[in-house]
Design a protein around this motif. Structure first.
Motif, PDB file in Angstrom:
ATOM      1  N   VAL A  98      -5.264  -7.269  -2.426  1.00 54.37           N
ATOM      2  CA  VAL A  98      -5.728  -6.274  -3.978  1.00 54.37           C
ATOM      3  C   VAL A  98      -5.142  -6.942  -4.574  1.00 54.37           C
ATOM      4  CG1 VAL A  98      -6.478  -4.911  -3.104  1.00 54.37           C
ATOM      5  CG2 VAL A  98      -4.229  -4.397  -3.776  1.00 54.37           C
ATOM      6  N   GLY A  99      -5.613  -7.207  -6.211  1.00 49.81           N
ATOM      7  CA  GLY A  99      -5.185  -8.098  -7.314  1.00 49.81           C
ATOM      8  C   GLY A  99      -5.045  -6.928  -8.108  1.00 49.81           C
ATOM      9  N   PRO A 100      -4.220  -6.623  -8.727  1.00 50.38           N
ATOM     10  CA  PRO A 100      -4.356  -5.575  -9.845  1.00 50.38           C
ATOM     11  C   PRO A 100      -4.332  -5.904 -11.375  1.00 50.38           C
ATOM     12  CG  PRO A 100      -2.605  -4.837  -8.382  1.00 50.38           C
ATOM     13  CD  PRO A 100      -2.837  -6.528  -7.813  1.00 50.38           C
ATOM     14  N   GLU A 101      -4.834  -5.764 -12.567  1.00 47.14           N
ATOM     15  CA  GLU A 101      -4.835  -6.601 -13.770  1.00 47.14           C
ATOM     16  C   GLU A 101      -3.413  -6.743 -13.803  1.00 47.14           C
ATOM     17  OE1 GLU A 101      -7.372  -4.076 -15.517  1.00 47.14           O
ATOM     18  OE2 GLU A 101      -9.272  -4.553 -14.432  1.00 47.14           O
ATOM     19  N   SER A 102      -3.283  -6.461 -15.118  1.00 51.09           N
ATOM     20  CA  SER A 102      -2.049  -6.943 -15.586  1.00 51.09           C
ATOM     21  C   SER A 102      -1.490  -5.377 -16.742  1.00 51.09           C
ATOM     22  CB  SER A 102      -1.712  -7.666 -16.735  1.00 51.09           C
ATOM     23  OG  SER A 102      -2.937  -7.360 -17.922  1.00 51.09           O
ATOM     24  N   SER A 103      -2.978  -4.581 -16.257  1.00 49.39           N
ATOM     25  CA  SER A 103      -2.444  -2.611 -16.921  1.00 49.39           C
ATOM     26  C   SER A 103      -1.362  -2.285 -16.143  1.00 49.39           C
ATOM     27  CB  SER A 103      -3.926  -2.243 -17.490  1.00 49.39           C
ATOM     28  OG  SER A 103      -4.639  -2.316 -16.176  1.00 49.39           O
ATOM     29  N   GLY A 104      -1.568  -2.486 -14.227  1.00 52.85           N
ATOM     30  CA  GLY A 104      -1.616  -1.991 -12.893  1.00 52.85           C
ATOM     31  C   GLY A 104      -2.700  -1.139 -12.789  1.00 52.85           C
ATOM     32  N   LYS A 105      -3.697  -1.275 -13.112  1.00 51.43           N
ATOM     33  CA  LYS A 105      -4.912  -0.908 -12.819  1.00 51.43           C
ATOM     34  C   LYS A 105      -5.951  -1.756 -12.233  1.00 51.43           C
ATOM     35  CE  LYS A 105      -6.880   2.281 -16.452  1.00 51.43           C
ATOM     36  NZ  LYS A 105      -7.987   3.035 -17.293  1.00 51.43           N
ATOM     37  N   PHE A 106      -6.142  -1.031 -10.787  1.00 53.54           N
ATOM     38  CA  PHE A 106      -7.128  -1.896 -10.282  1.00 53.54           C
ATOM     39  C   PHE A 106      -8.579  -1.793 -10.473  1.00 53.54           C
ATOM     40  CE2 PHE A 106      -5.018  -0.279  -5.561  1.00 53.54           C
ATOM     41  CZ  PHE A 106      -3.954  -1.085  -5.763  1.00 53.54           C
ATOM     42  N   PRO A 107      -8.884  -3.126 -10.328  1.00 53.47           N
ATOM     43  CA  PRO A 107     -10.566  -3.538 -10.530  1.00 53.47           C
ATOM     44  C   PRO A 107     -11.192  -2.838  -9.986  1.00 53.47           C
ATOM     45  CG  PRO A 107      -9.468  -5.483 -10.625  1.00 53.47           C
ATOM     46  CD  PRO A 107      -8.393  -4.472 -10.102  1.00 53.47           C
ATOM     47  N   ALA A 108     -12.364  -2.682 -10.791  1.00 48.04           N
ATOM     48  CA  ALA A 108     -13.261  -1.387  -9.955  1.00 48.04           C
ATOM     49  C   ALA A 108     -13.921  -1.604  -9.011  1.00 48.04           C
ATOM     50  CB  ALA A 108     -14.418  -0.973 -10.782  1.00 48.04           C
ATOM     51  N   GLU A 109     -14.198  -2.767  -8.755  1.00 49.81           N
ATOM     52  CA  GLU A 109     -15.037  -3.705  -7.344  1.00 49.81           C
ATOM     53  C   GLU A 109     -14.342  -3.377  -6.321  1.00 49.81           C
ATOM     54  OE1 GLU A 109     -16.265  -5.227 -11.345  1.00 49.81           O
ATOM     55  OE2 GLU A 109     -14.272  -5.424 -10.303  1.00 49.81           O
TER      56      GLU A 109
END
Length: 583
Positions: A316-327
């Motif tokens: 998994v590659g989280p966004e810079s914000s720390g959230k996982f993309p919805a996909e």
């Protein structure tokens, strides 16, 4: 991440109890892992989460307003971004939405048993507090806090094992670090040995000391790692006596695990292995990578990996914000739903006893009483309600649908046992059947039989491969869409046995990929076909080729052999050969 070729296969250090059965048909070894093994937990886990996260999520594939092809975490190297410019990205790295407990709970709900996170990737940016570099999330970002410690705490809280990825050699942000394709900024210059002694080794000591139990250490890309340099890291492993390590430290150090990257070995690998794969095309987050694998593909990748005796480390590659993309969230949820019903067919299993199954995959569990449970993961549900188990010689003690426990009847057809199954499957991704058999599996070689529509498909995984004297065999590679690859020796050959029910003339077709013009032969009995293959533009660019016709005059077993035409042969990849009646 970067695929690293490793010549030596890793032999498991696990203590194993073995039952060996030799028969007229096949010699099969079933192994039951002993609980006290250092790698025992790992061999049972089968499924883990890989996390790639760092400063590269700020540019997220874009530099100077231009899309940079390649992997998200490699953008500094691919775009040759100056060190000072790249380090400015850290000033924007402020993952205030980071919720490590949520990450761990999502991993657990998906059925994952361990997490491996990049503590430092090739850009050199450390996600932990380090005394040996200022290029860290604590010192170089506005977030200013250690990202690894709360994840370690969350893993302990929810019973999740935690492992660390650490780029021990390549480091583009700390002076002297190795650079696989050469430096591009004077600020990178320095002594590699000083880097090893003053940054890498002290930082590895930090991550193995400061965060509790570490289950796995994932080295990567051992550029310039000599035997002497690699040996310096080995004493650090004593800090975590139960740790499992991979094969990428360098210097000839094998470690515990072989690590196929972005592929599942067609026939599995002897010893312990862990295939790591992405959900889309990149490890680190990129805003423009929308090529997501379907949930069905990801679940079947997990099944296939387990069926060949390996572990599936899904990234998994989280966004810079720390959230996982919805996909990613959606796919983890889908995997979790399947695992909630069917995880028994994954955890603690060993490889399938079948060379190939026409309708799906299988895993096994050796029982203490000497019998075996076989889990049949059925992708292609039989339309006639009869699921044939090709080649299984053992007595079947019981058969049931894993999801609801419904018992299934057992019969025999064409010398093979079959199960009476419902007309409709329970899960279109993979319906699992639990089969209990007497003893360890005894499986006779599978000989393919012509389908009702007259077609015969010669899959790469069904081929018998032979090497010339002192040469190298071809290999079946890939998952459900296999090809014959590694055909680098003109003396290598492949052959298939199959049963023709309806004599007649048949047309042969396949898909081929070649970097240069090539020529090969197909032979069956007294007939032979010579096939010219123009270059398709690369080994991954397939084109349909008509191979010619064979006439099978009598019903029964036939053989087709694939060989090179040595005068004009060059390496070529070949998909399944489809044999269709001419009418």
């Amino acid at each position: 991440m970067l695929l690293v070729a490793v010549s030596a296969l890793i032999i498991s250090s696990a203590v194993q109890a073995e039952i060996k059965i030799d028969t007229l048909h096949i010699s099969k070894r079933i192994t039951a892992t002993v609980e006290t093994s250092r790698t025992g937990w790992w061999e049972k886990a089968r499924f883990g989460m890989f996390i790639h996260w760092g400063v590269y999520t700020i540019p997220a594939g874009d530099y100077g307003g231009k899309y940079i092809p390649g992997l998200g975490e490699w953008i500094m190297s691919d775009a040759k971004i100056p060190v000072a410019t790249y380090k400015d990205y850290a000033k924007k790295f402020n993952p205030t939405a980071y919720d490590p407990e949520q990450w761990v709970q999502m991993a657990k709900a998906a059925g994952m048993k361990y997490i491996v996170i990049t503590t430092k990737h090739h850009d050199g940016f450390a996600l932990f507090d380090s005394k040996f570099s200022d290029w860290t999330v604590v010192k170089a970002s506005p977030y200013g806090k250690d990202l690894i410690r709360p994840l370690a705490d969350a893993c302990r809280k929810f019973g999740m094992k935690l492992g660390f990825y650490y780029s021990q050699a390549n480091d583009w942000g700390n002076k002297g670090g190795a650079i696989d394709h050469g430096s591009w900024d004077p600020d990178q210059k320095g002594s590699f040995d000083d880097y090893i002694d003053k940054v890498a080794i002290p930082q590895v000591k930090e991550i193995l000391t400061n965060y509790g139990d570490v289950c796995e250490l994932w080295w990567d890309v051992p550029t310039d790692m000599t035997k002497e340099r690699a040996a310096k890291f080995l004493p650090l492993l004593k800090l975590q006596p139960q740790i499992v390590t991979n094969d990428r430290l360098g210097g000839g150090i094998k470690g515990d695990l072989f690590t196929p990257e972005q592929y599942i070995p067609a026939t599995g690998i002897k010893g312990l292995w862990e295939t790591c794969m992405t959900m889309n095309d990149t490890w680190g987050f990129k805003t423009n990578d929308h090529n997501w694998k379907t949930s069905t593909t990801l679940i079947r990748n997990l099944i296939e990996t387990a069926s060949k005796g390996g572990n599936y480390l899904l990234n998994v590659g989280p966004e810079s914000s720390g959230k996982f993309p919805a996909e990613i969230v959606t796919r983890l949820e889908d995997i979790g739903k399947w695992m909630k019903v069917n995880s028994e067919s994954i955890y603690g299993t060993t490889a399938s006893p079948f060379k190939v199954l026409p309708w799906g995959k299988a895993t096994t569990k050796a029982l203490s009483n000497g019998n075996t449970d076989i889990y049949l993961q059925v992708y292609n549900w039989p339309e006639d309600g009869k699921l044939v188990i090709p080649g299984l010689q053992n007595s079947v003690l019981s058969a049931k649908l894993l999801a609801n426990g419904a018992p299934l009847g057992i019969g025999k057809i064409d010398g093979n046992q079959f199960l009476n199954v419902p007309i409709k499957n329970l899960d279109p991704v993979a319906t699992v059947i639990k089969l209990s058999i007497k003893g360890a599996p005894i499986v006779s070689p599978y000989v393919q039989t012509q389908e009702a529509n007259g077609i015969i498909t010669l899959a790469p995984g069904l081929a018998d491969f032979k090497a010339g004297k002192g040469g190298q065999e071809m290999r079946a590679e890939g998952g459900s869409d296999q090809n014959i690859g590694f055909w680098v020796d003109s003396q290598a050959s492949a052959s298939w046995k199959f049963i023709v029910k309806k004599p007649g003339t048949y047309q042969l077709e396949t898909l081929v990929a070649a970097d240069r013009d090539s020529k090969f032969k197909l032979t069956s009995g007294t007939e032979s076909l010579s096939i010219d293959v123009p270059s398709t533009g690369g080994y991954g660019k397939y084109k349909k080729v008509s191979l010619g016709k064979f006439t099978f005059t009598n019903p029964g077993q036939n053989v087709i052999a694939l060989t090179s035409d040595r005068s004009d042969w060059n390496p070529v990849n070949i998909k399944s050969i489809v044999i269709s009646p001419v009418n």
